[in-house]
Structures are given as structure tokens and as C-alpha cells.
Design a protein around this motif. Structure first.
Motif, mmCIF file in Angstrom:
data_model
loop_
_atom_site.group_PDB
_atom_site.id
_atom_site.type_symbol
_atom_site.label_atom_id
_atom_site.label_comp_id
_atom_site.label_asym_id
_atom_site.label_seq_id
_atom_site.Cartn_x
_atom_site.Cartn_y
_atom_site.Cartn_z
ATOM 1 N N ASP A 42 -0.434 -1.837 4.011
ATOM 2 C CA ASP A 42 0.293 -0.813 3.261
ATOM 3 C C ASP A 42 0.949 0.241 4.154
ATOM 4 O O ASP A 42 1.386 1.280 3.664
ATOM 5 N N THR A 43 1.054 -0.014 5.453
ATOM 6 C CA THR A 43 1.720 0.924 6.350
ATOM 7 C C THR A 43 3.231 0.883 6.120
ATOM 8 O O THR A 43 3.812 -0.197 6.040
ATOM 9 N N PRO A 44 3.887 2.062 6.031
ATOM 10 C CA PRO A 44 5.350 2.063 5.880
ATOM 11 C C PRO A 44 6.038 1.485 7.115
ATOM 12 O O PRO A 44 5.558 1.649 8.242
ATOM 13 N N GLY A 45 7.149 0.820 6.899
ATOM 14 C CA GLY A 45 7.912 0.243 8.005
ATOM 15 C C GLY A 45 9.317 -0.111 7.549
ATOM 16 O O GLY A 45 9.730 0.221 6.428
ATOM 17 N N ALA A 133 11.938 -10.277 -8.141
ATOM 18 C CA ALA A 133 10.672 -9.626 -8.491
ATOM 19 C C ALA A 133 10.705 -8.192 -7.963
ATOM 20 O O ALA A 133 10.166 -7.890 -6.913
ATOM 21 N N GLU A 134 11.360 -7.307 -8.682
ATOM 22 C CA GLU A 134 11.542 -5.935 -8.238
ATOM 23 C C GLU A 134 10.282 -5.112 -8.479
ATOM 24 O O GLU A 134 9.521 -5.400 -9.398
ATOM 25 N N PRO A 135 10.053 -4.070 -7.687
ATOM 26 C CA PRO A 135 10.850 -3.651 -6.530
ATOM 27 C C PRO A 135 10.297 -4.245 -5.227
ATOM 28 O O PRO A 135 9.197 -3.894 -4.795
ATOM 29 N N ALA A 136 11.047 -5.128 -4.619
ATOM 30 C CA ALA A 136 10.662 -5.769 -3.356
ATOM 31 C C ALA A 136 11.916 -6.052 -2.541
ATOM 32 O O ALA A 136 13.018 -6.157 -3.092
ATOM 33 N N ASP A 137 11.738 -6.166 -1.227
ATOM 34 C CA ASP A 137 12.909 -6.455 -0.404
ATOM 35 C C ASP A 137 13.311 -7.918 -0.578
ATOM 36 O O ASP A 137 12.458 -8.776 -0.810
ATOM 37 N N PRO A 138 14.602 -8.237 -0.500
ATOM 38 C CA PRO A 138 15.071 -9.589 -0.803
ATOM 39 C C PRO A 138 14.871 -10.591 0.328
ATOM 40 O O PRO A 138 15.070 -11.777 0.114
ATOM 41 N N HIS A 139 14.477 -10.148 1.516
ATOM 42 C CA HIS A 139 14.342 -11.041 2.657
ATOM 43 C C HIS A 139 12.938 -11.642 2.763
ATOM 44 O O HIS A 139 12.783 -12.847 2.969
ATOM 45 N N PHE A 140 11.907 -10.804 2.637
ATOM 46 C CA PHE A 140 10.522 -11.251 2.786
ATOM 47 C C PHE A 140 9.690 -11.070 1.517
ATOM 48 O O PHE A 140 8.586 -11.601 1.424
ATOM 49 N N GLY A 141 10.193 -10.284 0.569
ATOM 50 C CA GLY A 141 9.409 -9.991 -0.625
ATOM 51 C C GLY A 141 8.400 -8.877 -0.430
ATOM 52 O O GLY A 141 7.477 -8.724 -1.224
ATOM 53 N N LEU A 142 8.553 -8.072 0.634
ATOM 54 C CA LEU A 142 7.648 -6.950 0.882
ATOM 55 C C LEU A 142 7.865 -5.853 -0.159
ATOM 56 O O LEU A 142 8.990 -5.625 -0.609
ATOM 57 N N PRO A 143 6.803 -5.133 -0.557
ATOM 58 C CA PRO A 143 6.978 -4.035 -1.515
ATOM 59 C C PRO A 143 7.818 -2.919 -0.916
ATOM 60 O O PRO A 143 7.676 -2.578 0.262
ATOM 61 N N LEU A 144 8.697 -2.335 -1.715
ATOM 62 C CA LEU A 144 9.547 -1.258 -1.250
ATOM 63 C C LEU A 144 8.759 0.044 -1.106
ATOM 64 O O LEU A 144 7.799 0.293 -1.837
ATOM 65 N N HIS A 145 9.199 0.864 -0.156
ATOM 66 C CA HIS A 145 8.577 2.172 0.069
ATOM 67 C C HIS A 145 9.198 3.244 -0.817
ATOM 68 O O HIS A 145 8.511 4.165 -1.262
ATOM 69 N N LEU A 146 10.487 3.130 -1.083
ATOM 70 C CA LEU A 146 11.200 4.150 -1.859
ATOM 71 C C LEU A 146 11.195 3.779 -3.337
ATOM 72 O O LEU A 146 12.137 3.188 -3.871
ATOM 73 N N LEU A 208 13.231 11.008 -3.785
ATOM 74 C CA LEU A 208 13.146 9.916 -2.808
ATOM 75 C C LEU A 208 13.854 10.288 -1.515
ATOM 76 O O LEU A 208 13.396 9.931 -0.425
ATOM 77 N N GLN A 209 14.972 10.987 -1.610
ATOM 78 C CA GLN A 209 15.672 11.428 -0.407
ATOM 79 C C GLN A 209 14.790 12.371 0.412
ATOM 80 O O GLN A 209 14.737 12.268 1.660
ATOM 81 N N LYS A 210 14.092 13.277 -0.254
ATOM 82 C CA LYS A 210 13.197 14.190 0.442
ATOM 83 C C LYS A 210 12.034 13.434 1.080
ATOM 84 O O LYS A 210 11.648 13.734 2.226
ATOM 85 N N ARG A 211 11.503 12.452 0.363
ATOM 86 C CA ARG A 211 10.402 11.659 0.919
ATOM 87 C C ARG A 211 10.840 10.895 2.160
ATOM 88 O O ARG A 211 10.103 10.815 3.148
ATOM 89 N N LEU A 212 12.050 10.376 2.133
ATOM 90 C CA LEU A 212 12.555 9.629 3.285
ATOM 91 C C LEU A 212 12.740 10.545 4.494
ATOM 92 O O LEU A 212 12.412 10.182 5.625
ATOM 93 N N LEU A 213 13.241 11.749 4.277
ATOM 94 C CA LEU A 213 13.411 12.709 5.366
ATOM 95 C C LEU A 213 12.062 13.135 5.954
ATOM 96 O O LEU A 213 11.923 13.276 7.167
ATOM 97 N N GLN A 214 11.077 13.313 5.101
ATOM 98 C CA GLN A 214 9.752 13.739 5.560
ATOM 99 C C GLN A 214 9.037 12.619 6.305
ATOM 100 O O GLN A 214 8.207 12.875 7.181
ATOM 101 N N GLY A 215 9.366 11.369 5.935
ATOM 102 C CA GLY A 215 8.665 10.230 6.526
ATOM 103 C C GLY A 215 9.239 9.759 7.823
ATOM 104 O O GLY A 215 8.645 8.883 8.458
#
Length: 215
Positions: A42-45, A133-146, A208-215
């Protein structure tokens, strides 16, 4: 890979205050850099992707557990499907279609009941990625952070550029299109398109924009 090539980003009309123009870009136009969470720890990346001739080249490296994913890997939800004649009467085709969530192990066979004789036979199945299968990335199916829940629906985005596009859409009082039926904006959930949810969508995007800036 099955993920389609993103449309070009040239020729976007100039921004006009209070007006939004659908430039026809699909969701894959934002798929070159995607904020995700590791499916193991569950680490963000970040999923990093580049469009080479006729295909994506993609990679993910987790800074938490060091898991590595490359082009062709899939860890998201899958559809298990297969068919065979009934093992008893042989006169009826048996079909299996099962949706399996990310992280859930699937058996190699599923039982299916024959409509002719009423008996069950095991059907061999194969897996196919479920890229919707949202919300997931379309390349690997990893769960989205945002990802941001609201009282009317779930908001998610790939990256800062995706969020900015959604913000421009949210704050616009006039939304125009030239009939781009396959664009990202034409396929937004209905709640995002309603005028009464404009402020709600704007505030969710800004969180979400604020979360991305903080992260």
C-alpha cells in the motif's frame, strides 16, 4: 499492450474564462504518469509509461517492498472465462464468466450446471485483465492513489494534469463539445455533468490537488 495509444495533445483551443471546450482527448492521454498504491504494501508510488511505436513501455518500482512490475504484468481484477460440452450428456455447452477482484486467487476450473441434464461439470478457465475495474491504473491494475469519495459518487484521477483538466471542467459554467463521443469528458459519470454538482466536483478535485502537493 491492450491500452490504446493516447491522442495527440496539439491544437487545444485557448482557455476562455467560464467556458470549457472538449478537445477530444481520451483518458489514455493522461496515462503516461499515474499515482498509485502498491498492491502488496500500500505504499504510494508512480507508474511510468512511454508510448513507443504501437505499444506502451511501462514500469513500476515500489519504494516500500521493492516489488517490480514491467510491461505485460497484470495484478488487477480479471475475468475468468471458459466453455466446454457437458461432461455427462455432451449436448449442452457449459459457459463460465467470473469476475475476480484484485488480490483474490482464482481456481483453474469452475463448476457449471448443464441445462439439459442438470448435472455439473468442471470448466477450465483462462484469465483476461479487467481494465475497466475502476479506480485502477490501466497498465497493471494497481489501485489509484488519487481517489476521493463524495456524497454522490467517487472521484479519481491519474496525475496533476488529469486533475487540472477536471478542475477546468468543474469551474466552467458553459461546456462545449464538437461531438467527441469517445473523449474523457463525454464519458464522465452523470453526476459530474450536472450543474448542481459543479461546486461539489470543484472542491473534491481541489482536495486531491492539495493531497498530491503534500505527498
Amino acid at each position: 499492450m491492450a491500452v490504446q495509444r493516447p491522442p495527440g495533445r496539439r491544437g487545444r483551443p485557448a482557455s476562455v474564462p467560464g467556458r470549457h471546450f472538449d478537445d477530444g482527448r481520451g483518458l489514455n492521454a493522461f496515462a503516461d504518469r499515474i499515482a498509485v498504491r502498491c498492491h502488496r504494501c500500500d505504499t504510494p508510488g508512480w507508474v511510468l509509461a512511454s508510448w513507443q511505436p504501437y505499444r506502451w513501455t511501462v514500469r513500476f518500482r515500489c519504494t516500500g517492498c521493492s516489488v517490480a512490475l514491467d510491461s505485460g504484468d497484470w495484478v488487477g481484477a480479471v475475468c475468468m472465462s471458459g466453455r466446454r460440452p457437458c461432461g455427462y450428456c455432451g449436448h449442452q455447452w457449459l459457459y463460465v464468466h467470473r469476475r475476480i477482484a484484485s488480490g483474490v486467487r482464482s481456481p483453474a476450473t469452475f463448476p457449471a450446471r448443464c441445462g439439459q441434464c442438470g448435472r455439473s461439470s468442471d470448466v477450465d478457465v483462462s484469465a483476461a485483465p479487467l481494465r475497466d475495474a475502476e479506480p485502477a491504473d490501466p497498465h497493471f491494475g494497481l489501485p489509484l492513489h488519487l481517489v476521493e469519495p463524495t456524497r454522490v459518487g467517487l472521484l479519481w484521477a491519474y496525475n496533476a494534469e488529469h486533475l487540472q483538466a477536471l478542475h477546468e471542467y468543474a469551474v466552467a459554467t458553459l461546456r462545449e463539445t464538437k461531438g467527441h463521443h469517445r473523449s474523457m469528458f463525454s464519458r464522465l459519470p452523470q453526476w459530474m455533468k450536472l450543474a448542481r454538482h459543479r461546486v461539489l466536483l470543484q472542491r473534491a478535485v481541489e482536495r486531491l490537488q492539495k493531497r498530491l502537493l503534500q505527498g
